[in-house]
Motif scaffolding. Structure first.
Motif, mmCIF file in Angstrom:
data_model
loop_
_atom_site.group_PDB
_atom_site.id
_atom_site.type_symbol
_atom_site.label_atom_id
_atom_site.label_comp_id
_atom_site.label_asym_id
_atom_site.label_seq_id
_atom_site.Cartn_x
_atom_site.Cartn_y
_atom_site.Cartn_z
ATOM 1 N N GLY A 33 0.831 -1.192 0.000
ATOM 2 C CA GLY A 33 0.000 0.000 0.000
ATOM 3 C C GLY A 33 0.874 1.254 0.000
ATOM 4 O O GLY A 33 1.913 1.290 0.651
ATOM 5 N N LYS A 34 0.436 2.240 -0.731
ATOM 6 C CA LYS A 34 1.228 3.459 -0.821
ATOM 7 C C LYS A 34 0.915 4.431 0.306
ATOM 8 O O LYS A 34 1.716 5.309 0.620
ATOM 9 C CB LYS A 34 0.962 4.141 -2.167
ATOM 10 N N VAL A 35 -0.266 4.295 0.904
ATOM 11 C CA VAL A 35 -0.664 5.245 1.932
ATOM 12 C C VAL A 35 0.221 5.096 3.170
ATOM 13 O O VAL A 35 0.446 3.996 3.658
ATOM 14 C CB VAL A 35 -2.141 5.055 2.323
ATOM 15 N N THR A 36 0.726 6.211 3.664
ATOM 16 C CA THR A 36 1.589 6.228 4.847
ATOM 17 C C THR A 36 0.828 6.838 6.023
ATOM 18 O O THR A 36 0.089 7.812 5.854
ATOM 19 C CB THR A 36 2.858 7.067 4.579
ATOM 20 N N THR A 37 1.003 6.259 7.196
ATOM 21 C CA THR A 37 0.379 6.786 8.412
ATOM 22 C C THR A 37 1.464 7.165 9.402
ATOM 23 O O THR A 37 2.339 6.349 9.711
ATOM 24 C CB THR A 37 -0.558 5.752 9.060
ATOM 25 N N GLU A 38 1.415 8.389 9.880
ATOM 26 C CA GLU A 38 2.394 8.873 10.856
ATOM 27 C C GLU A 38 1.685 9.340 12.122
ATOM 28 O O GLU A 38 0.587 9.896 12.052
ATOM 29 C CB GLU A 38 3.199 10.042 10.277
ATOM 30 N N VAL A 39 2.312 9.105 13.262
ATOM 31 C CA VAL A 39 1.801 9.631 14.527
ATOM 32 C C VAL A 39 2.403 11.010 14.729
ATOM 33 O O VAL A 39 3.617 11.160 14.856
ATOM 34 C CB VAL A 39 2.162 8.713 15.704
ATOM 35 N N LEU A 40 1.555 12.024 14.749
ATOM 36 C CA LEU A 40 2.025 13.400 14.906
ATOM 37 C C LEU A 40 2.154 13.799 16.373
ATOM 38 O O LEU A 40 3.060 14.538 16.756
ATOM 39 C CB LEU A 40 1.051 14.370 14.208
ATOM 40 N N GLU A 41 1.238 13.294 17.178
ATOM 41 C CA GLU A 41 1.196 13.688 18.589
ATOM 42 C C GLU A 41 0.350 12.664 19.336
ATOM 43 O O GLU A 41 -0.454 11.944 18.746
ATOM 44 C CB GLU A 41 0.560 15.080 18.712
ATOM 45 N N HIS A 42 0.552 12.597 20.648
ATOM 46 C CA HIS A 42 -0.279 11.731 21.469
ATOM 47 C C HIS A 42 -0.350 12.305 22.878
ATOM 48 O O HIS A 42 0.250 13.354 23.171
ATOM 49 C CB HIS A 42 0.262 10.290 21.483
ATOM 50 N N LYS A 43 -1.066 11.632 23.741
ATOM 51 C CA LYS A 43 -1.314 12.155 25.081
ATOM 52 C C LYS A 43 -0.042 12.426 25.860
ATOM 53 O O LYS A 43 0.022 13.354 26.673
ATOM 54 C CB LYS A 43 -2.205 11.166 25.846
ATOM 55 N N GLY A 44 0.995 11.637 25.614
ATOM 56 C CA GLY A 44 2.231 11.797 26.368
ATOM 57 C C GLY A 44 3.229 12.762 25.771
ATOM 58 O O GLY A 44 4.286 13.012 26.363
ATOM 59 N N SER A 45 2.930 13.328 24.599
ATOM 60 C CA SER A 45 3.896 14.191 23.907
ATOM 61 C C SER A 45 4.350 15.376 24.755
ATOM 62 O O SER A 45 5.539 15.692 24.816
ATOM 63 C CB SER A 45 3.296 14.700 22.595
ATOM 64 N N ALA A 46 3.395 16.027 25.409
ATOM 65 C CA ALA A 46 3.726 17.215 26.195
ATOM 66 C C ALA A 46 4.637 16.895 27.380
ATOM 67 O O ALA A 46 5.350 17.771 27.877
ATOM 68 C CB ALA A 46 2.446 17.880 26.695
ATOM 69 N N LEU A 47 4.637 15.635 27.815
ATOM 70 C CA LEU A 47 5.457 15.223 28.953
ATOM 71 C C LEU A 47 6.753 14.552 28.505
ATOM 72 O O LEU A 47 7.529 14.073 29.335
ATOM 73 C CB LEU A 47 4.662 14.257 29.844
#
Length: 223
Positions: A33-47
């Motif tokens: 599949g050509k579609v890419t999925t990236e995690v930009l941010e999550h609940k723990g990012s700020a910490l």
């Protein structure tokens, strides 16, 4: 005649191997599949937390039974509710006002339905009749005690085609994990099964057999 016999033998052999080849289970194909999925941010990012909680990662990869196999939740049934949307504030309101009892009832009913269907010697729509319908309805509307919320988590992902990076879709996804002790929930479900059986007239031998099978399964391994 000999040549014809040889040709006939070769034809039979060819058909035999062709038949064997056709009966062979096909090899799984790797999907691309050509579609890419990236995690930009999550609940723990700020910490500064960069790792997903184990229960979230396990749930995404293996489902709810994978979560229940984790040592952290030994002796408990686990339930995960999830919701997706484009607005984090709206999803956080959903998390804070989450209705645990109704979600547990829905999940318990699904498990009981599957358990009885597997334990039946006949069709749930046939010999089971009224009893099967009543037990599924009862478990789906019951109130179960002992549940507690363990954690919740959200993730912001971006999906896009690498050839068209300016065209993307961002989505927040929230997960809520709650548990209830197996012994406690098993007793509530078994009491319910017995109560519905006592209130149902004309329990058949097939129904009694299914009830006995379900009780044996729940007492040995849960549902």
């Amino acid at each position: 005649m000999i040549r014809k016999g040889i040709l006939f033998g070769l034809l039979i052999t060819s058909l035999f191997f062709s038949s064997c080849a056709s009966n062979k289970e096909p090899e799984p194909k790797e999907l691309e599949g050509k579609v890419t999925t990236e995690v930009l941010e999550h609940k723990g990012s700020a910490l500064g937390i960069n790792l997903l909680p184990v229960w979230v990662e396990t749930y995404i990869a293996e489902g709810i039974y994978g979560v229940e196999r984790l040592s952290s939740y030994e002796g408990s049934y686990c339930f995960v509710a999830e919701e997706a949307g484009s607005n984090l504030d709206a999803l956080q309101v959903w998390v804070s006002s989450f209705d645990i009892p109704s979600e547990i009832a829905r999940n318990v009913s699904t498990r009981v339905d599957a358990l009885f269907t597997g334990a039946a010697t006949g069709s749930p729509d046939g010999e089971y009749g009224t009893y099967f319908e009543n037990i599924v309805k009862t478990t789906s509307s019951a109130s179960y005690s002992g549940a507690r919320k363990v954690n919740d988590w959200w993730i912001l992902t971006r999906r896009y085609d690498p050839d068209h990076k300016k065209q993307y879709e961002d989505e927040y996804r929230c997960y809520v994990l709650y548990t209830i002790e197996k012994d406690l929930l098993d007793k509530q479900v078994l009491d319910m099964i017995d109560k519905v059986a006592a209130e149902t007239q004309g329990i058949t031998d097939a129904q009694k057999s299914a009830i006995s099978n379900v009780r044996a399964i729940m007492e040995s391994e849960g549902f």
